[in-house]
Design a protein around this motif. Sequence first.
Motif: not given
Length: 93
Positions: A1-8, A10-17
């Motif tokens: 399961m891909p994980l994402v990090t909450v940026k300063p 509150f932005q997240v990057t959705i994994p490419a897959r």
Amino acid sequence: MPLVTVKPRFQVTIPARLRKGIDLREGDIMEATLVGDGILLRPKQVVDREAAAGRIGAALAAARPSPGDAGRSEDEIMNDTIADIASSRRNRR
């Protein structure tokens, strides 16, 4: 399961897959909904209401009554349509 990090901010990057799996592209609009203890993101399409209304208006203006409805009032046609829908719903049950 891909994980994402909450940026300063509150932005997240959705994994490419995952992005490729739903053909998500930069600039796409997404709807965010609270679901249980998480957030569900769904891609949405934005519709220009004025343009859509113009296309619908043009289609309605070009529409002609069917030969079976010629000479009938709008109320008669509407009442028959409502009766047909009610009958169809009864038959479906």
